[in-house]
Design an enzyme around this catalytic site. Sequence first.
Site, short mmCIF file in Angstrom:
data_model
loop_
_atom_site.label_atom_id
_atom_site.label_comp_id
_atom_site.label_asym_id
_atom_site.label_seq_id
_atom_site.Cartn_x
_atom_site.Cartn_y
_atom_site.Cartn_z
N TYR A 107 -47.94 -31.39 -23.26
CA TYR A 107 -46.92 -32.62 -22.99
C TYR A 107 -45.49 -31.40 -22.41
CZ TYR A 107 -46.62 -36.77 -23.85
OH TYR A 107 -46.38 -38.57 -24.07
N TRP A 109 -42.67 -31.92 -22.26
CA TRP A 109 -41.68 -31.88 -22.90
C TRP A 109 -41.23 -29.84 -22.84
CZ3 TRP A 109 -37.86 -35.62 -22.65
CH2 TRP A 109 -38.74 -36.86 -22.34
#
Length: 764
Positions: A107, A109
């Site tokens: 993901y 981030w």
Amino acid sequence: MTVARFPSLAHWGAFTALVENGRVIGCEPFARDPAPSNMLEAIPEMVHSPLRIARPAIREGWREGKERTGTERFHEVSWDEALDAVAAELARVRETFGNTAILGGSYGWSSAGRVHHARSLVRRFLFLGGGCVDQVGNYSFGAAQYLLPRVIGTFQPAVGQITDWSSIVKHTRLILAFGGLATKNGQVTSGGAGQHSMEAWLRRAKDAGIEFVSISPLKSDAPDFLGAQWIPIRPNTDTALMLAMAHTLLSEERHDASFVARYCTGFEAFRRYLLGLDDSMPKDAQWAEAITGVAADTIRELARRAAATRSMITCAWSLQRAHHGEQPYWASIVLAAMLGGIGLPGGGFAFGHGSTNGIGAPRVDVAGPEVPLPLNPARCMIPVARMADMLLHPGENYEFNGRQYSYPDIRLVYWAGGNPFHHHQDLNRLQRAWQKPETVIVHDSWWTPTARHADIVLPATTTLERNDVGGSSRDSFVLAMHRAIDPIGNAKNDFDIFRALARRLGYETAFTADRDEMGWCQWVYDQVRASATAKGVALPGFQQFWAEGFVEMPPPERDYVLFEDFRRDPERHPLKTPSGRIEIVSDDVAGFDYADCPSHPTWLPPAEWLGSASAQRWPIHLVTHQPASRLHSQMDPGPVSRGQKVKGREPIRISPPDAAKRGISDGDIVRVFNARGACLAGAVVDPGVMPGVVVMATGAWFDPADAAGAPERHGNPNVLTLDIGTSPLAQGTSALTALVEIERWDAPAPAVRAFAPPQFAAAG
């Protein structure tokens, strides 16, 4: 000892790291940032945390196929042994089951820097090695990503350029904020930021005389300084409110009929739906009052105010993270079209103003930093929010965006960057699904819940242990990120880990493209510089940029107005829809024949909501939102996040009448539960929460109980959320569709163990 200073960047802002004797002792905010985040205060402790993964480790019981419970011991091993094991597993699975037996999980981030952006690197590595099952869409705006191209020809207004704040300040008189404008969300942005600009623009808008209306279950979703009118609304019912406003405009002939006729298609079928000509159910304000809890007079007056002035409709990303989440975004576009403001300065619609920093900030349209991604030769993907479905039901068919697919049979999960035991829904179900693969490989910097549920764990450096280039396409700065300290323990950066694996598997040169770390830093910056040059913006060379630590883009010469060209001449500047116009009715969507996503904006009751029969058993709607004290689950063990806990657990905000009914007081430990699971939390009684709703931030590190059926100990609300797709169109997350009950916990509270590292087997 002299304190050394190193420029760097996080998703919550640019800063200078202060280093003394090899340790990070502080972080000074970027001097050009008007509203720096207090999350910077947590960085020194997190970099040197006892939760850092010091050495590569292999889980006991992996080779015997024992369950991954998150409580097993690990054997620490050398890098050579770990990398040999990873390379051998990848080769074995590919040779035995094929490339589509590998899930490339990540993901986005994990890093504001783009050279060491884990999601880019793991996909680059696996794609060049033969491919894998990729993940498409995201948990943030996944429904919008697949709906908006059907309606307006692009999903960019959900993430990219929308009408500038400068245009809004000059021309808008009324902002209707569905989902609010929570300034806490403006503290973060993917890729980081040199300036946190959200609060400054909101204040300028207020000073310009703009009126604000916040339509949300939470009063705090609009800052007090706006003086916004608060309209509490039942969660997941915004579509009904928008439809009723549209009905008022139509029935009172306040809509812009000429705009709809010239720039839209399908209005006649939608008109019949609004008036109830085919189902004998007019979608009027009285109808919507029973659904939304908003008074009919309030709805009608809101429509009249919007029609009487230059208005902007903005929707937070959260609205589409719910069952049938496509509908409120579609309805907001149609409502804005009926108001006639689309393409005018300060008018129309927007998305994300209350969701992340930089939305609407004026910026020259220059590409942000990024690393190129090769094609995936496996040509296989799943919607990101359908991961547990895939693991539990290999071979099962499913619908997605107009096509039918079948879930692959995953034997190996390779995860680098992100924490699925935070961001996925129904974590008890995910735990069951996580047992299906034969091998789980994880890169991480800390012993997160995901690392503890892995078989092979490779320690990755943090941002301050490597060089990088960062920045966001929503921010005016590109920032240099200088390595400030040596890697902690035996950690390596993701690029070097994948390079070593690619060497073992025979494609090192293809992976590195003959560039080392600094070579990639220069290449990434040079691409931004080339994009700027093409737009007439001169940026300095790499050496000057690296020495000075940042460059700033000049402001654009004129305000950007979304769909301005289309408004001026729709024949010369058509939208990229089949009709070239705004599709109030989409024939393409109609052709998919999805019961959960009809051909035009429609009120569809969600699987769980306060008007459903299940509310008799579960009478409270759980709203989960992004925390103010961390980014998702990042920094949860840090001092800023810990300082917001209630008796060491995640807070849950509850209205005074709901608390009184249950005998709950401020500071009580409570049990929040439904048929999917339960967790403990710390009660905060808040009059700014509407009755029938409780609010929890996501991201408390998952801390499941030892005994079956006992509550999760730390307050991770995703043990409660519903793991179904928004609809077959987008298959986005339905995290905000969840009913629960809450009760005071009077038994002794179990100790929270989320921040205890795992046990290690003795060497030898």
